[in-house]
Write a protein that holds these residues in place. Structure first.
Motif, PDB file in Angstrom:
ATOM      1  N   TYR A  47      -9.347  29.298  38.282  1.00 31.75           N
ATOM      2  CA  TYR A  47      -8.538  29.559  39.466  1.00 31.75           C
ATOM      3  C   TYR A  47      -8.091  31.017  39.554  1.00 31.75           C
ATOM      4  CZ  TYR A  47      -8.296  24.589  40.429  1.00 31.75           C
ATOM      5  OH  TYR A  47      -8.620  23.300  40.733  1.00 31.75           O
ATOM      6  N   THR A  48      -8.364  31.772  38.493  1.00 31.14           N
ATOM      7  CA  THR A  48      -7.915  33.155  38.483  1.00 31.14           C
ATOM      8  C   THR A  48      -9.077  34.115  38.273  1.00 31.14           C
ATOM      9  OG1 THR A  48      -7.623  33.110  36.102  1.00 31.14           O
ATOM     10  CG2 THR A  48      -5.706  32.532  37.426  1.00 31.14           C
ATOM     11  N   GLY A  49     -10.170  33.603  37.717  1.00 34.42           N
ATOM     12  CA  GLY A  49     -11.282  34.485  37.379  1.00 34.42           C
ATOM     13  C   GLY A  49     -11.039  35.313  36.129  1.00 34.42           C
ATOM     14  N   LYS A  50      -9.901  35.061  35.479  1.00 34.46           N
ATOM     15  CA  LYS A  50      -9.590  35.797  34.240  1.00 34.46           C
ATOM     16  C   LYS A  50      -9.807  34.855  33.072  1.00 34.46           C
ATOM     17  CE  LYS A  50      -5.205  37.175  34.518  1.00 34.46           C
ATOM     18  NZ  LYS A  50      -3.921  37.808  34.262  1.00 34.46           N
ATOM     19  N   PRO A  51     -10.613  35.223  32.086  1.00 34.03           N
ATOM     20  CA  PRO A  51     -10.814  34.299  30.964  1.00 34.03           C
ATOM     21  C   PRO A  51      -9.537  34.127  30.133  1.00 34.03           C
ATOM     22  CG  PRO A  51     -11.836  36.413  30.506  1.00 34.03           C
ATOM     23  CD  PRO A  51     -11.349  36.480  31.912  1.00 34.03           C
TER      24      PRO A  51
ATOM     25  N   PRO B  29     -13.453  31.788  17.681  1.00 32.70           N
ATOM     26  CA  PRO B  29     -13.845  30.684  18.561  1.00 32.70           C
ATOM     27  C   PRO B  29     -12.926  30.633  19.787  1.00 32.70           C
ATOM     28  CG  PRO B  29     -12.832  29.851  16.542  1.00 32.70           C
ATOM     29  CD  PRO B  29     -12.960  31.320  16.376  1.00 32.70           C
ATOM     30  N   PRO B  30     -13.388  30.020  20.861  1.00 31.70           N
ATOM     31  CA  PRO B  30     -12.552  29.927  22.062  1.00 31.70           C
ATOM     32  C   PRO B  30     -11.291  29.091  21.816  1.00 31.70           C
ATOM     33  CG  PRO B  30     -14.625  28.722  22.343  1.00 31.70           C
ATOM     34  CD  PRO B  30     -14.715  29.445  21.045  1.00 31.70           C
ATOM     35  N   PRO B  31     -10.270  29.265  22.643  1.00 31.40           N
ATOM     36  CA  PRO B  31      -9.002  28.554  22.466  1.00 31.40           C
ATOM     37  C   PRO B  31      -9.168  27.039  22.314  1.00 31.40           C
ATOM     38  CG  PRO B  31      -8.774  30.189  24.190  1.00 31.40           C
ATOM     39  CD  PRO B  31     -10.210  30.203  23.792  1.00 31.40           C
ATOM     40  N   THR B  32     -10.069  26.472  23.107  1.00 31.71           N
ATOM     41  CA  THR B  32     -10.298  25.026  23.046  1.00 31.71           C
ATOM     42  C   THR B  32     -10.654  24.579  21.629  1.00 31.71           C
ATOM     43  OG1 THR B  32     -11.012  24.985  25.312  1.00 31.71           O
ATOM     44  CG2 THR B  32     -11.845  23.210  23.921  1.00 31.71           C
ATOM     45  N   ILE B  33     -11.479  25.373  20.966  1.00 28.77           N
ATOM     46  CA  ILE B  33     -11.944  24.995  19.635  1.00 28.77           C
ATOM     47  C   ILE B  33     -10.789  25.069  18.632  1.00 28.77           C
ATOM     48  CG2 ILE B  33     -13.532  25.630  17.757  1.00 28.77           C
ATOM     49  CD1 ILE B  33     -14.800  24.364  20.306  1.00 28.77           C
ATOM     50  N   VAL B  34      -9.996  26.130  18.743  1.00 26.03           N
ATOM     51  CA  VAL B  34      -8.867  26.283  17.819  1.00 26.03           C
ATOM     52  C   VAL B  34      -7.901  25.097  17.989  1.00 26.03           C
ATOM     53  CG1 VAL B  34      -6.949  27.768  17.146  1.00 26.03           C
ATOM     54  CG2 VAL B  34      -9.096  28.788  17.924  1.00 26.03           C
ATOM     55  N   ALA B  35      -7.598  24.794  19.246  1.00 23.85           N
ATOM     56  CA  ALA B  35      -6.670  23.694  19.516  1.00 23.85           C
ATOM     57  C   ALA B  35      -7.254  22.369  19.040  1.00 23.85           C
ATOM     58  CB  ALA B  35      -6.363  23.629  21.012  1.00 23.85           C
TER      59      ALA B  35
ATOM     60  N   ILE C  70      -5.397  21.704  26.354  1.00 22.71           N
ATOM     61  CA  ILE C  70      -6.746  22.279  26.435  1.00 22.71           C
ATOM     62  C   ILE C  70      -7.202  22.374  27.891  1.00 22.71           C
ATOM     63  CG2 ILE C  70      -9.176  21.790  25.890  1.00 22.71           C
ATOM     64  CD1 ILE C  70      -8.246  20.708  23.185  1.00 22.71           C
ATOM     65  N   ALA C  71      -6.764  21.418  28.708  1.00 25.33           N
ATOM     66  CA  ALA C  71      -7.138  21.457  30.128  1.00 25.33           C
ATOM     67  C   ALA C  71      -6.617  22.731  30.787  1.00 25.33           C
ATOM     68  CB  ALA C  71      -6.600  20.222  30.852  1.00 25.33           C
ATOM     69  N   VAL C  72      -5.456  23.198  30.324  1.00 22.59           N
ATOM     70  CA  VAL C  72      -4.900  24.436  30.886  1.00 22.59           C
ATOM     71  C   VAL C  72      -5.780  25.620  30.496  1.00 22.59           C
ATOM     72  CG1 VAL C  72      -2.896  25.975  30.866  1.00 22.59           C
ATOM     73  CG2 VAL C  72      -2.570  23.489  30.873  1.00 22.59           C
ATOM     74  N   TYR C  73      -6.149  25.697  29.209  1.00 18.14           N
ATOM     75  CA  TYR C  73      -6.984  26.807  28.749  1.00 18.14           C
ATOM     76  C   TYR C  73      -8.312  26.879  29.497  1.00 18.14           C
ATOM     77  CZ  TYR C  73      -4.041  26.421  24.513  1.00 18.14           C
ATOM     78  OH  TYR C  73      -3.010  26.339  23.632  1.00 18.14           O
ATOM     79  N   GLU C  74      -8.868  25.703  29.808  1.00 16.52           N
ATOM     80  CA  GLU C  74     -10.214  25.679  30.377  1.00 16.52           C
ATOM     81  C   GLU C  74     -10.216  25.759  31.902  1.00 16.52           C
ATOM     82  OE1 GLU C  74     -13.341  25.447  29.021  1.00 16.52           O
ATOM     83  OE2 GLU C  74     -12.704  25.477  26.925  1.00 16.52           O
ATOM     84  N   ILE C  75      -9.220  25.157  32.523  1.00  9.62           N
ATOM     85  CA  ILE C  75      -9.283  25.025  33.983  1.00  9.62           C
ATOM     86  C   ILE C  75      -8.611  26.200  34.695  1.00  9.62           C
ATOM     87  CG2 ILE C  75      -8.573  23.612  35.943  1.00  9.62           C
ATOM     88  CD1 ILE C  75      -8.911  21.153  34.143  1.00  9.62           C
ATOM     89  N   ILE C  76      -7.460  26.636  34.178  1.00  8.93           N
ATOM     90  CA  ILE C  76      -6.731  27.699  34.887  1.00  8.93           C
ATOM     91  C   ILE C  76      -7.616  28.951  35.094  1.00  8.93           C
ATOM     92  CG2 ILE C  76      -4.743  29.262  34.751  1.00  8.93           C
ATOM     93  CD1 ILE C  76      -4.008  26.491  35.702  1.00  8.93           C
TER      94      ILE C  76
END
Ligand code: HEM
Ligand SMILES: [Cu+2]
Ligand SMILES: [Cu+2]
Lengths: 172, 479
Positions: free
Chosen positions: B258-262, B184-190, B249-255
């Protein structure tokens, strides 16, 4: 001791901050080929090793150890809202002094402060328990007893004093 | 996100962040008043000082939890369908709690601290009535019930979509032969990890709150003070940490925007969140290191786990973000800058926390200003920075791009003010100045005043962040 702690802490804080600053500055550098997973493992293993050393060194002699030898001077201190009751007016320099800390009402915290305002030792005063803590005073003079656990509106007023005297002049 | 496809989570989160932003501003002003009082710049009656201290502590912890909850709900809503009504019930119970808490403090005079340490709420020495303390406690219970509803909804959706708790925690990847693509994506784990530990924290908190309440009504109902203290700090530690873990979680989703890197769930990431889940629940004895009647093993555990807790933070969260940033060509604006600052502040603040978690250091630093020193670093420059970053991102379409002009000034003001303010706490702690003292002696005034000046910079910058957010909301609504 406190100043050493401050300096060491600031050093660690500085290292962590520097790491972030370097990463931010490298954000527009070309992508690097470094193997970061290997670096991460190395970081984790070094942190674990460093931690193991510090843990053993800092707990080797138990920080809360209380002696029971015959030269121990025992002081009973009881916290009340909002004053301390202490059963000795003076204690000797250079001998282990054990504080038996009680409370008559809420939780307090006893803190012993030397004549220069430096905190020497503390423990909590818990309802229903007696926390014991030992200290060997190195300098004579008027020491303060303060409260280090919030106990209501008179918390900052719980200041008492006792004397630390050179061995000859100790009296009850 | 385009307004036309705006999801319901979005308006709930926007409103929550506005409310929380205003609360944070007000509480910062109260903080400034406390520091100015300690520096003898203004005079306050100690009873009022301690009421303000209680309001600031409870209000800030509440606001941090609220912003974390809004962030988690917003982003988890990208992956699962959450029932919006639950969120409104949560918010309603939260606001009811705020009213009860404020009433208990400023009408009833309750000033027993946000930690309501048993038996202080019931034994005030005449400063407040038991009904004031009861109102305060009922307010907490209301907020707790709201949170339990909230986590029940989040937890049940994650469990059903991601194959149970173990699936949502990415255990197949962490401990088995699972592939990163299937995790699952980082958000879900957190979100799964915080849901578990904060639910447990709140249940323990509710138990000690209810015991305190019964004790208020029937003083003959005795509670073991040491047990109550263990439970209170278990709850307090878990709850305040959960707010940071939700906000990240905001860092995982928003950053990545700004970089185009998942930002992907890796094995290290999955392992670190499982470690956090365990460590965050067994570290709390570091709050009881000065209770010499505690079993020695518990205190040793408090010291060791405090140190170990730093490893997932430093070697995974901080390290991964730094690696990720290198060569990322990240675009800087107020949102991305504050989010990165949030992780940096959190990490830097862990150093004084861990050092104070050593029994021999704690003997000299516990309940001195060192303690607010370390936690204001990872709250002002950590959690709240992330929350302000999330707010800036929510209204970014209505704002100028890039980190320029007033955005830039406010960002640096916040960083400078926050660093100076917290550094003064640490210095004061090292000089043995006790925490939670309404009245300071003249030798301490200078440090108090310098701290107050830095604190004023923080308040100014925060005023800018919140008012700009409000203006951004207005603009995006009208466009
Ligand atoms: C301008 C910003 C701020 C200022 C000036 C400020 C000031 C203060 C002061 C003076 C104290 C009491 C210190 C003492 O023990 O003597 C305090 C305590 C505290 N602050 Fe802040 N603060 C600020 C921001 C924050 C933030 C952002 C948070 C959390 C998100 C926070 C959470 C707390 C907590 C939990 C306490 C402990 C209260 C207690 O001991 O009962 N503060 N703050
Ligand atoms: Cu006290
Ligand atoms: Cu803690």
């Amino acid at each position: 001791m406190q100043l050493t702690v401050l300096v060491v802490t600031l050093l660690f804080m500085g290292i962590i901050a520097a790491y972030f600053i370097a990463a931010v500055q490298a954000s527009d550098a070309p992508q690097s080929e470094i193997n970061f997973d290997a670096r991460r493992s190395r970081l984790i293993w070094s942190l674990l090793a460093f931690g193991a050393v510090v843990t053993v060194a800092s707990l080797w002699s138990w920080p809360h150890a209380v002696r029971t030898t015959s030269d121990v001077v025992t002081v009973n201190a009881t916290g009340y809202q909002w004053y301390w009751e202490i059963d000795k007016e003076s204690v000797p320099v250079g001998k282990p002094v054990v504080f038996n800390v009680h409370t008559a009402d809420v939780t307090h915290g006893i803190g012993i402060v030397d004549p220069n305002g430096r905190l020497l030792v503390q423990t909590q005063a818990m309802p229903g328990y007696v926390n014991r803590v030992e200290h060997v005073f190195e300098t004579a003079g008027l020491h303060k007893v303060i409260c280090l656990e919030f106990c209501g509106i008179g918390h900052h007023d719980m200041v008492s004093e006792f004397n630390v005297v050179s061995k000859q002049v100790v009296r009850r | 996100m385009n307004a036309a496809i705006e999801k319901p989570e979005s308006s709930a989160a926007k409103l929550t962040m506005l409310l929380a932003g205003v609360v944070i501003l007000l509480m910062m002003a109260l903080g400034l008043i406390m520091r100015a009082t300690q520096g003898n710049l203004i005079q306050l009656d100690p009873a009022l000082f301690y009421q303000i201290m209680t309001a600031h502590g409870a209000g800030m912890v509440g606001a941090a939890a609220l912003t974390g909850a809004a962030i988690l709900w917003y982003f988890v809503g990208r992956y699962v369908e959450l029932i919006e009504g639950i969120y409104w019930a949560f918010l309603g119970l939260f606001l009811l709690g705020v009213v009860l808490i404020l009433g208990g403090i400023f009408i009833g005079g309750y000033g027993g601290g946000w930690t309501f340490l048993f038996p202080l709420p019931a034994i005030s020495g005449g400063a407040w009535t038991s009904s004031a303390a009861a109102s305060f406690i009922l307010g907490y219970i209301s907020i707790g019930v709201g949170f339990l509803l909230y986590y029940l909804e989040v937890g049940r959706k994650l469990i059903s979509k991601y194959g149970g708790i173990s699936g949502a925690l990415a255990w197949p990847l962490a401990f088995g032969s699972g592939k990163p693509e299937d995790a699952p994506p980082p958000t879900i784990v957190a979100a799964m990890a915080t849901t578990i530990f904060n639910t447990i924290g709140i249940v323990v908190g509710a138990a000690v709150l209810i015991s305190s309440l019964v004790n208020l009504l029937m003083p003959e109902f005795a509670v073991n003070a040491l047990l109550a203290k263990n439970m209170t700090y278990f709850f307090g530690h878990v709850f305040i940490n959960a707010s940071i873990y939700m906000a990240v979680i905001a860092v995982y989703e928003i950053i990545p925007e700004y970089t185009g890197k998942p930002w992907k769930t890796s094995r290290a990431f999955a392992l670190s969140w499982s470690a956090i889940l365990l460590l965050v629940m067994i570290v709390y004895p570091h709050h009881l290191l000065q209770d010499t009647v505690m079993p020695a093993w518990a205190l040793v555990m408090g010291q060791i786990i405090s140190y170990l807790s730093g490893i997932p933070l430093l070697a995974v969260t901080a390290f991964s973000l730094c690696v990720y940033l290198r060569g990322s060509n990240i675009r800087w604006d107020l949102a991305s800058a504050l989010l990165v600052l949030g992780v940096a502040g959190w990490s830097v603040g862990s150093a004084p926390a861990i050092i104070d978690g050593m029994i021999s250091v704690n003997k000299l630093m516990h309940n001195t200003l060192w303690v607010p020193g370390h936690f204001h670093i990872y709250l002002i420059l950590g959690e709240v920075a992330m929350a302000f970053g999330f707010m800036a991102w929510l209204v970014k379409d209505a704002r100028a791009t890039g980190l320029a002009g007033m955005d830039r000034v406010a960002f640096w003001l916040y960083l400078l003010g926050g660093a100076g303010f917290t550094l003064m706490f640490l210095i004061s702690g090292a000089l043995s100045i006790p925490r939670r003292w309404a009245v300071h002696v003249p030798e301490w005034f200078l440090q108090d005043r310098i701290a107050a000046a830095f604190g004023a910079l923080v308040v100014l910058a925060a005023l800018f962040f919140v008012s700009n957010y409000a203006r951004g909301l207005g603009k995006s609504r009208s466009s």
